[in-house]
Design an enzyme around this catalytic site. Structure first.
Site, PDB file in Angstrom:
ATOM      1  N   GLN A 102      -5.154  -0.580  -4.807  1.00 22.67           N
ATOM      2  CA  GLN A 102      -5.864  -1.646  -5.529  1.00 22.67           C
ATOM      3  C   GLN A 102      -6.624  -1.103  -6.737  1.00 22.67           C
ATOM      4  O   GLN A 102      -6.675  -1.749  -7.787  1.00 22.67           O
ATOM      5  CB  GLN A 102      -6.807  -2.373  -4.577  1.00 22.67           C
ATOM      6  CG  GLN A 102      -7.517  -3.550  -5.226  1.00 22.67           C
ATOM      7  CD  GLN A 102      -8.320  -4.357  -4.233  1.00 22.67           C
ATOM      8  OE1 GLN A 102      -7.928  -4.514  -3.082  1.00 22.67           O
ATOM      9  NE2 GLN A 102      -9.452  -4.877  -4.676  1.00 22.67           N
ATOM     10  N   HIS A 108      -6.180  -5.987   2.941  1.00 23.96           N
ATOM     11  CA  HIS A 108      -5.222  -4.909   3.197  1.00 23.96           C
ATOM     12  C   HIS A 108      -4.842  -4.877   4.678  1.00 23.96           C
ATOM     13  O   HIS A 108      -5.704  -4.643   5.523  1.00 23.96           O
ATOM     14  CB  HIS A 108      -5.836  -3.564   2.792  1.00 23.96           C
ATOM     15  CG  HIS A 108      -6.126  -3.465   1.329  1.00 23.96           C
ATOM     16  ND1 HIS A 108      -5.443  -2.616   0.496  1.00 23.96           N
ATOM     17  CD2 HIS A 108      -7.028  -4.123   0.536  1.00 23.96           C
ATOM     18  CE1 HIS A 108      -5.905  -2.742  -0.744  1.00 23.96           C
ATOM     19  NE2 HIS A 108      -6.863  -3.646  -0.738  1.00 23.96           N
ATOM     20  N   CYS A 129      -3.248  -2.627   6.152  1.00 23.23           N
ATOM     21  CA  CYS A 129      -3.441  -1.284   6.704  1.00 23.23           C
ATOM     22  C   CYS A 129      -4.857  -1.118   7.259  1.00 23.23           C
ATOM     23  O   CYS A 129      -5.098  -0.245   8.095  1.00 23.23           O
ATOM     24  CB  CYS A 129      -3.134  -0.205   5.665  1.00 23.23           C
ATOM     25  SG  CYS A 129      -4.114  -0.307   4.168  1.00 23.23           S
ATOM     26  N   CYS A 136       0.847  -1.196   0.000  1.00 21.19           N
ATOM     27  CA  CYS A 136       0.000   0.000   0.000  1.00 21.19           C
ATOM     28  C   CYS A 136       0.885   1.248   0.000  1.00 21.19           C
ATOM     29  O   CYS A 136       1.772   1.378   0.839  1.00 21.19           O
ATOM     30  CB  CYS A 136      -0.890  -0.021   1.229  1.00 21.19           C
ATOM     31  SG  CYS A 136      -1.669   1.541   1.621  1.00 21.19           S
ATOM     32  N   GLU A 137       0.637   2.143  -0.929  1.00 16.63           N
ATOM     33  CA  GLU A 137       1.473   3.343  -0.995  1.00 16.63           C
ATOM     34  C   GLU A 137       1.166   4.330   0.127  1.00 16.63           C
ATOM     35  O   GLU A 137       1.941   5.251   0.365  1.00 16.63           O
ATOM     36  CB  GLU A 137       1.341   4.030  -2.359  1.00 16.63           C
ATOM     37  CG  GLU A 137       0.011   4.669  -2.639  1.00 16.63           C
ATOM     38  CD  GLU A 137      -0.036   5.323  -4.018  1.00 16.63           C
ATOM     39  OE1 GLU A 137      -0.695   6.360  -4.134  1.00 16.63           O
ATOM     40  OE2 GLU A 137       0.567   4.804  -4.963  1.00 16.63           O
ATOM     41  N   HIS A 138       0.052   4.150   0.827  1.00 20.56           N
ATOM     42  CA  HIS A 138      -0.289   5.074   1.913  1.00 20.56           C
ATOM     43  C   HIS A 138       0.400   4.722   3.227  1.00 20.56           C
ATOM     44  O   HIS A 138       0.734   5.605   4.013  1.00 20.56           O
ATOM     45  CB  HIS A 138      -1.807   5.097   2.122  1.00 20.56           C
ATOM     46  CG  HIS A 138      -2.555   5.528   0.912  1.00 20.56           C
ATOM     47  ND1 HIS A 138      -3.734   4.940   0.511  1.00 20.56           N
ATOM     48  CD2 HIS A 138      -2.280   6.475  -0.023  1.00 20.56           C
ATOM     49  CE1 HIS A 138      -4.163   5.517  -0.608  1.00 20.56           C
ATOM     50  NE2 HIS A 138      -3.299   6.435  -0.942  1.00 20.56           N
ATOM     51  N   HIS A 139       0.585   3.422   3.500  1.00 18.01           N
ATOM     52  CA  HIS A 139       1.169   2.993   4.772  1.00 18.01           C
ATOM     53  C   HIS A 139       2.384   2.089   4.595  1.00 18.01           C
ATOM     54  O   HIS A 139       2.992   1.673   5.574  1.00 18.01           O
ATOM     55  CB  HIS A 139       0.123   2.238   5.613  1.00 18.01           C
ATOM     56  CG  HIS A 139      -1.095   3.046   5.913  1.00 18.01           C
ATOM     57  ND1 HIS A 139      -2.244   2.957   5.143  1.00 18.01           N
ATOM     58  CD2 HIS A 139      -1.343   3.966   6.869  1.00 18.01           C
ATOM     59  CE1 HIS A 139      -3.151   3.793   5.622  1.00 18.01           C
ATOM     60  NE2 HIS A 139      -2.642   4.412   6.670  1.00 18.01           N
TER      61      HIS A 139
END
Length: 197
Positions: A129, A157, A159, A88-91
């Site tokens: 995703q 996920h 996250c 995940c690019e956010h976490h």
């Protein structure tokens, strides 16, 4: 990606010392004793893992489909249950699941293993995703020019499961629909019914 098509991230290899240094610093900042036995090799292990899990940056996903074959088959082709792992690019937390690809050829087909390689090339990088789903559908449409493409991606996920709302077992499902799949509910239904078999 098996055999000669295995990719590794060469930027990670060339920046190995810096990455290991920063991982060690992060371990210190979260309160770990970086000199304890279990952590001595962790920066090196994490760096070697990054070579593999971020290997998608080393390949243009459009080139993965490679050689196509002229074939008169113009009926639905499905490759389902292609397992993927991404970050995940956010976490920077892992997410994983299955990709299902269906397309109706218009004279060109790809080798079936190439579809799995396409999934690998798209997922082995920092991702979301929704983008994975769209990229696979768009690349299939652009490179094979089929009558239609439908991609369904299922993901779990970490996250969302292990932090934040902490809902383990929850799954996210996304779809990308192109060409005849967009205009034909019967075709979409056939694809989804075949996925359940």
């Amino acid at each position: 990606m098996a055999g000669r098509k295995d990719y590794v991230n060469s930027k990670v290899i060339s920046n190995r010392e810096q990455i290991e240094y920063h991982i060690k610093e992060i371990l210190k900042l979260v309160g770990e004793d970086v000199e304890r036995e279990g952590l001595l090799e962790t920066p090196a292990r994490v760096t070697r893992m990054y070579e593999e899990i971020f290997a998608g940056y080393e390949v243009d996903p459009r080139e993965v489909l490679g050689v196509t074959f002229d074939e008169k088959h113009e009926e639905l082709v499905i490759v389902k249950d292609i397992v993927y792992y991404s970050q995940c690019e956010h976490h920077m937390a892992p997410f994983f699941g299955k990709v299902h690809i269906g397309y109706i050829p218009s004279g060109k087909i790809a080798g079936l293993s190439k579809l799995a390689r396409l999934v690998e090339a798209v997922t082995r990088r920092l991702q979301v995703q929704e983008r994975i789903t769209s990229q696979i559908a768009d690349i299939m449409e652009q490179e094979l020019q089929p009558h239609g493409v439908m991609v369904v991606v299922e993901g779990e996920h970490l996250c969302m499961c292990a932090r934040g709302v902490k809902k383990p077992g929850s799954k996210t499902v996304t779809s990308g629909v192109r060409g005849e799949f967009r205009s034909s509910s019967a075709l979409r239904s056939e694809f989804l019914a075949l996925l359940k078999q």
